[in-house]
Design an enzyme around this catalytic site. Structure first.
Site, PDB file in Angstrom:
ATOM      1  N   GLU A   1      16.622  97.115 -50.985  1.00 24.01           N
ATOM      2  CA  GLU A   1      16.652  98.065 -52.112  1.00 24.01           C
ATOM      3  C   GLU A   1      16.062  99.409 -51.691  1.00 24.01           C
ATOM      4  O   GLU A   1      16.534 100.463 -52.113  1.00 24.01           O
ATOM      5  CB  GLU A   1      15.906  97.482 -53.302  1.00 24.01           C
ATOM      6  CG  GLU A   1      16.648  96.296 -53.919  1.00 24.01           C
ATOM      7  CD  GLU A   1      15.881  95.682 -55.050  1.00 24.01           C
ATOM      8  OE1 GLU A   1      14.872  94.999 -54.782  1.00 24.01           O
ATOM      9  OE2 GLU A   1      16.278  95.864 -56.200  1.00 24.01           O
TER      10      GLU A   1
ATOM     11  N   GLY B   1      13.627  93.592 -51.812  1.00 22.10           N
ATOM     12  CA  GLY B   1      13.128  94.955 -51.986  1.00 22.10           C
ATOM     13  C   GLY B   1      13.269  95.795 -50.730  1.00 22.10           C
ATOM     14  O   GLY B   1      13.366  97.017 -50.800  1.00 22.10           O
TER      15      GLY B   1
ATOM     16  N   ALA C   1       9.931  92.372 -51.617  1.00 24.69           N
ATOM     17  CA  ALA C   1       8.699  92.515 -52.400  1.00 24.69           C
ATOM     18  C   ALA C   1       7.829  91.303 -52.090  1.00 24.69           C
ATOM     19  O   ALA C   1       8.309  90.282 -51.589  1.00 24.69           O
ATOM     20  CB  ALA C   1       9.037  92.557 -53.882  1.00 24.69           C
TER      21      ALA C   1
ATOM     22  N   GLU D   1      17.314  87.449 -54.137  1.00 26.03           N
ATOM     23  CA  GLU D   1      16.519  87.229 -55.345  1.00 26.03           C
ATOM     24  C   GLU D   1      17.031  86.084 -56.211  1.00 26.03           C
ATOM     25  O   GLU D   1      16.264  85.332 -56.785  1.00 26.03           O
ATOM     26  CB  GLU D   1      16.443  88.505 -56.184  1.00 26.03           C
ATOM     27  CG  GLU D   1      15.573  89.592 -55.598  1.00 26.03           C
ATOM     28  CD  GLU D   1      16.278  90.445 -54.555  1.00 26.03           C
ATOM     29  OE1 GLU D   1      17.330  90.045 -54.047  1.00 26.03           O
ATOM     30  OE2 GLU D   1      15.747  91.529 -54.236  1.00 26.03           O
TER      31      GLU D   1
HETATM   32  N1  T1G Z   1       6.781  87.634 -49.909  1.00 21.63           N
HETATM   33  C1  T1G Z   1       5.657  86.982 -49.567  1.00 21.63           C
HETATM   34  N2  T1G Z   1       5.514  86.309 -48.405  1.00 21.63           N
HETATM   35  C2  T1G Z   1       6.560  86.312 -47.566  1.00 21.63           C
HETATM   36  C3  T1G Z   1       7.770  86.966 -47.869  1.00 21.63           C
HETATM   37  C4  T1G Z   1       7.842  87.663 -49.094  1.00 21.63           C
HETATM   38  N3  T1G Z   1       8.917  88.349 -49.448  1.00 21.63           N
HETATM   39  N4  T1G Z   1       8.618  86.762 -46.819  1.00 21.63           N
HETATM   40  C5  T1G Z   1       7.935  86.020 -45.924  1.00 21.63           C
HETATM   41  N5  T1G Z   1       6.723  85.758 -46.358  1.00 21.63           N
HETATM   42  C6  T1G Z   1       5.684  85.016 -45.654  1.00 21.63           C
HETATM   43  C7  T1G Z   1       5.989  83.535 -45.548  1.00 21.63           C
HETATM   44  O1  T1G Z   1       5.568  82.882 -46.733  1.00 21.63           O
HETATM   45  C8  T1G Z   1       5.152  83.182 -44.341  1.00 21.63           C
HETATM   46  O2  T1G Z   1       3.807  83.124 -44.797  1.00 21.63           O
HETATM   47  C9  T1G Z   1       5.264  84.398 -43.447  1.00 21.63           C
HETATM   48  O3  T1G Z   1       5.637  85.475 -44.322  1.00 21.63           O
HETATM   49  C10 T1G Z   1       6.292  84.254 -42.376  1.00 21.63           C
HETATM   50  O4  T1G Z   1       7.500  83.865 -43.023  1.00 21.63           O
HETATM   51  C11 T1G Z   1      11.832  93.509 -56.089  1.00 21.63           C
HETATM   52  C12 T1G Z   1      11.939  90.853 -56.434  1.00 21.63           C
HETATM   53  C13 T1G Z   1      11.854  87.327 -43.817  1.00 21.63           C
HETATM   54  C14 T1G Z   1      13.614  85.752 -42.956  1.00 21.63           C
HETATM   55  O5  T1G Z   1      13.303  86.179 -50.404  1.00 21.63           O
HETATM   56  O6  T1G Z   1      13.438  84.802 -45.881  1.00 21.63           O
HETATM   57  O7  T1G Z   1      12.167  91.500 -53.004  1.00 21.63           O
HETATM   58  O8  T1G Z   1       3.251  80.756 -44.195  1.00 21.63           O
HETATM   59  O9  T1G Z   1       7.734  81.776 -41.646  1.00 21.63           O
HETATM   60  O10 T1G Z   1      10.864  82.429 -40.202  1.00 21.63           O
HETATM   61  O11 T1G Z   1      14.119  93.015 -56.005  1.00 21.63           O
HETATM   62  O12 T1G Z   1      10.294  84.913 -44.384  1.00 21.63           O
HETATM   63  O13 T1G Z   1       2.797  82.618 -42.584  1.00 21.63           O
HETATM   64  O14 T1G Z   1       1.442  82.436 -44.718  1.00 21.63           O
HETATM   65  O15 T1G Z   1       9.593  82.568 -43.206  1.00 21.63           O
HETATM   66  O16 T1G Z   1      10.399  84.817 -39.325  1.00 21.63           O
HETATM   67  C15 T1G Z   1      13.057  88.698 -51.522  1.00 21.63           C
HETATM   68  C16 T1G Z   1      11.826  85.734 -47.989  1.00 21.63           C
HETATM   69  C17 T1G Z   1      11.706  88.773 -52.210  1.00 21.63           C
HETATM   70  C18 T1G Z   1      12.777  86.894 -48.211  1.00 21.63           C
HETATM   71  C19 T1G Z   1      11.321  85.769 -41.995  1.00 21.63           C
HETATM   72  N6  T1G Z   1      12.856  88.375 -50.129  1.00 21.63           N
HETATM   73  N7  T1G Z   1      11.426  85.618 -46.608  1.00 21.63           N
HETATM   74  O17 T1G Z   1      11.431  84.432 -41.584  1.00 21.63           O
HETATM   75  O18 T1G Z   1       9.004  83.896 -41.112  1.00 21.63           O
HETATM   76  S1  T1G Z   1      11.918  89.131 -53.923  1.00 21.63           S
HETATM   77  C20 T1G Z   1      12.988  87.101 -49.677  1.00 21.63           C
HETATM   78  C21 T1G Z   1      12.277  85.095 -45.667  1.00 21.63           C
HETATM   79  C22 T1G Z   1      12.259  90.785 -53.972  1.00 21.63           C
HETATM   80  C23 T1G Z   1      12.889  92.776 -55.330  1.00 21.63           C
HETATM   81  C24 T1G Z   1      12.725  91.298 -55.300  1.00 21.63           C
HETATM   82  C25 T1G Z   1      11.709  84.900 -44.291  1.00 21.63           C
HETATM   83  C26 T1G Z   1      12.133  85.977 -43.277  1.00 21.63           C
HETATM   84  P1  T1G Z   1       2.755  82.183 -44.025  1.00 21.63           P
HETATM   85  P2  T1G Z   1       8.494  82.923 -42.261  1.00 21.63           P
HETATM   86  P3  T1G Z   1      10.451  83.857 -40.466  1.00 21.63           P
END
Ligand code: T1G
Length: 711
Positions: free
Chosen positions: A114, A111, A65, A136
């Site tokens: 999910e 998500g 998400a 999460e």
């Molecule tokens: N939301 C918003 N921005 C995100 C994002 C996310 N989930 N994931 C990455 N970004 C942005 C990041 O801030 C950066 O932005 C750009 O994408 C590239 O990321 C409902 C509530 C997927 C392994 O915790 O672990 O789902 O700086 O440099 O090295 O139950 O991003 O370019 O503007 O890290 O290739 C759960 C978080 C969300 C995964 C890729 N998901 N992301 O790594 O790229 S909560 C996460 C990562 C959720 C549901 C719940 C990594 C990546 P900018 P990056 P990367």
């Protein structure tokens, strides 16, 4: 512009998810609405018999998400609504009358997983970048789009708890083993395999579900067995988190509700818990850390475009001791570069090569490295007793004895032996780099790279340029540190840099407390209760009392009596105690494991162990010593912004993440309150607690380190 492209292969609709102008796919509200509308159309589209969902991104499936949307949530109700909307979207996938197959390549997280769980069949690529997980809880949340309810039902309670409580990811092979995915194939045939599965499903075929096994029947699928599992899981969570992180505990409650009272009640509980957790300060701090570390991935420490990085294909390491071998092994493991190690004699080189290879072997044992990868990577390591083979390296890192004269000599020898454009880095924990670079012919390519021990485990790297270091050298070192898997902060060339600078008064204060007879375990427990992973005394044993003594001398010399160490370490060294490394320190050790505090040190110190101890006072003295120094170092520009200081403290010394770091903690305490506390501590314990001038200024002006809205 749409995030989804549609292609038809016979009766199979192939939906490619590729959010325009975004590096990764995220499920934002807008994307969710578009996806729901598209699914509705495909269900009504008569020729479509099955659907395949894939990603158009190169190496990520769906990153979850959109976390940006959480930081805008302002109430529990709003957050509950967001979770309910996510659940309803996933339910439409689960209820689809037409089979939906997901073709997963790259990160499938939160998500994103999910959504995959709500589909009927999951095919994953066997690529190392394919990771499946529910991170999460690392954001202070829980899977809030049905994942807390669906995962235990798909892979069983114990396997689901493993993934949800630690927020960890699994590679495709493990995901297949636990039943999280149905097939694992090379990326080249991922789409074809998914299409074939979709066609089979459309013809009525159903995927065989793995058996539950005896343990599954006894534990996961019966209320009494589940009680045992939940009780054990709760005890483990509390032991790991000290009760500071509510999310894993709430996840346990939700999963239990779901399995005991059905999915409807489980989804309600999931949304409510998600909503409440999203409003906690803990979640806010953890989300801030996520954005800070992500921003640091793009911050090379120089104005953008001002430095041209050299692509590192070969690393030269001088010094094959504990740190040198750690640097070599980590570079091969994560950066996949050739590494040539040098030491004075080949016996030491041999030991270093073995220690570096052991790092790879440990990963292979934990199945985080295949045998093939282990063999291939091991072949990248080589050793020498002279400088042969160094000329081909783009960067050299010296990790010799922490002595200025030795480091200067090594730099001089290096300069004489290698091309003038090679970046020369020194791994030092406290010695100013400009002192080491004195006399260098090309100081523009010299800088510090301070790794933390053990190198293969500690996530932080401090890159320390001198005033003469070129932007090219800085960017090369920062990007190579990142390739080694480190979170890199660029810090000022002042004694102790950032982490050891703020650690110094903290460890000194622990020594003063020992001199007053405060028991070892009381001091350490005071700080683990506050949220540190280990207490200051245990940390001294880990780092080594010889290293601690040397660092203490450098800091005392640099900052005067304010940072004068207590006499404790000198007394311990006098009794030949080095800490863990020679099995004699503040703690007893047996077979390399800490067994308990060694109270005999009080005889050495000539003090009687104190009886009653006011733990809150112990915590205050240790915490404010560190916070005050953090403020002082910040005001001197040791780090460029509070974000770097907080991340450095969290990743360098385990400053409690739920507090956000020392600067966020100072903002939470308030400058006026901090000044008052420090004045009282100065009155009681002397000028080492003198208030940092910047804090007095902030107390007068109501200043903060971060804007009031937290970003
Ligand atoms: N939301 C918003 N921005 C995100 C994002 C996310 N989930 N994931 C990455 N970004 C942005 C990041 O801030 C950066 O932005 C750009 O994408 C590239 O990321 C409902 C509530 C997927 C392994 O915790 O672990 O789902 O700086 O440099 O090295 O139950 O991003 O370019 O503007 O890290 O290739 C759960 C978080 C969300 C995964 C890729 N998901 N992301 O790594 O790229 S909560 C996460 C990562 C959720 C549901 C719940 C990594 C990546 P900018 P990056 P990367």
């Amino acid at each position: 512009m749409s995030a989804f492209a549609l292609e038809r292969r016979g009766g199979v609709a192939i939906v490619s998810f590729d959010t325009p102008n975004e590096p990764v796919n995220k499920i934002s509200k807008a994307v969710g609405w578009e996806l729901e509308e598209l699914l509705g159309r495909l269900i009504l589209d008569e020729p479509v018999k099955a659907i395949v969902l894939r990603s158009g991104k190169r190496d990520t499936f769906i990153a979850g998400a959109d976390i940006e949307e959480f930081v805008q949530l302002r109430s529990v109700e709003e957050a509950v609504r967001l979770s309910r909307d996510g659940q309803l979207l996933m339910q439409k996938f689960a209820d689809s009358p037409k089979p939906i197959v997901v073709a997963i390549h790259g990160a499938c997280l939160g998500g994103g997983l999910e959504l995959a769980l709500a589909c009927q069949y999951r095919v994953a690529s066997d690529h190392p970048k394919t990771q499946l997980g529910l991170p999460e809880t690392q954001l202070g949340l829980l899977p809030g789009a049905g994942g807390s309810n669906r995962l235990p039902r798909l892979i069983g309670l114990r396997a689901a708890l493993d993934i949800i409580l630690a927020g960890k990811s699994e590679r495709a092979k493990k995901a297949l083993k636990i039943g999280l995915v149905d097939e694992v194939v090379p990326e080249a045939i991922l789409l074809e395999t998914a299409i074939a599965a979709a066609e089979r499903l459309a013809r009525g075929w159903r995927a065989p579900r793995p058996g539950r096994g005896v343990a599954g029947v006894l534990l996961d699928h019966n209320p009494i067995g589940r009680t045992v599992v939940f009780r054990k899981a709760e005890a483990t969570v509390l032991q790991k988190t000290g009760g500071h992180y509510p999310a894993p505990l709430r996840a346990l409650e939700v999963i239990r509700t779901s399995l005991d009272r059905g999915m409807k009640r489980g989804l309600e509980a999931e949304a409510q818990a998600f909503g409440e957790l999203a409003m906690t300060d803990v979640s806010r701090r953890l989300v801030e850390i996520f954005f800070a570390t992500t921003a640091l991935k793009k911050d090379d420490g120089v104005p953008s475009g001002s430095g041209r990085p050299r692509v590192v294909r070969r690393l030269a390491v001088i010094g094959s001791g504990f740190m040198g071998a750690g640097i070599a092994g980590t570079a091969v493991l994560n950066a996949d570069v050739e590494v040539r190690m040098k030491d004075a004699d080949l016996a030491r080189v041999g030991k270093g090569l073995k220690a570096a290879t052991d790092i790879l072997r440990a990963r292979m044992r934990r199945r985080r490295l295949t045998t093939y990868e282990f063999t291939r990577k091991s072949a990248l390591l080589s050793g020498t007793g002279d400088f042969s083979g160094f000329a081909g390296a783009e960067i050299a890192i010296e990790a010799v004895f922490e002595e200025l004269s030795v480091k200067r000599q090594v730099m001089a020898e290096l300069e004489a032996a290698v091309p003038t454009d090679m970046v020369l880095a020194t791994n030092t924990s406290t010695i100013p780099i400009h002192d080491i670079a004195v006399g260098a012919r090309h100081p523009e390519r010299i800088l510090g790279m301070h790794f933390f021990s053990p190198v293969e485990k500690m996530p932080l790297l401090e890159v320390i340029p001198t005033s003469m270091t070129s932007a090219d050298a800085i960017v090369t070192a920062v990007q190579f540190g990142r390739a080694m898997g480190k979170t890199v902060i660029v810090v000022g060339d002042a004694p102790g840099f950032w982490v050891n600078r703020i650690l110094s008064p903290y460890l000194n204060e622990a020594g003063f407390l020992l001199e007053e007879g405060v028991p070892i375990e009381v001091i350490d427990k005071a700080m683990t209760d506050w949220g540190f992973p280990v207490g200051p005394i245990a940390l001294l044993d880990e780092v080594g009392l010889d290293v601690g003594e040397k660092a203490g001398k450098v800091m005392h010399q640099a900052f005067g009596d304010r940072l004068a160490p207590s006499k404790v370490i000198a007394v311990m060294r006098g009794d030949d105690r080095l800490g863990r490394k020679n099995g004699r320190g503040f703690y007893f050790y047996k077979d390399g494991h800490k067994t308990g505090p060694d109270g005999s040190i009080f005889q050495l110190l000539g003090v009687r162990p104190a009886g009653e101890v006011d733990v809150a006072r112990v915590q205050e003295r240790l915490i404010y010593a560190m916070l005050n120094e953090s403020a002082m170092a910040m005001s001197e520009g040791v780090v460029r912004q509070p974000r770097d200081g907080d991340i450095g403290a969290i990743f360098g010394i385990g400053f409690p993440p739920f507090r956000g770091g020392p600067l966020r903690t100072l903002d939470a305490f308030g400058a006026a309150e901090t000044v008052a506390k420090l004045e009282r501590l100065e009155a009681a314990h002397g000028h080492r607690f003198r208030v940092a001038p910047v804090l007095e200024e902030m107390a007068r002006t109501g200043g903060r380190w971060y804007p009031a809205d937290g970003r």
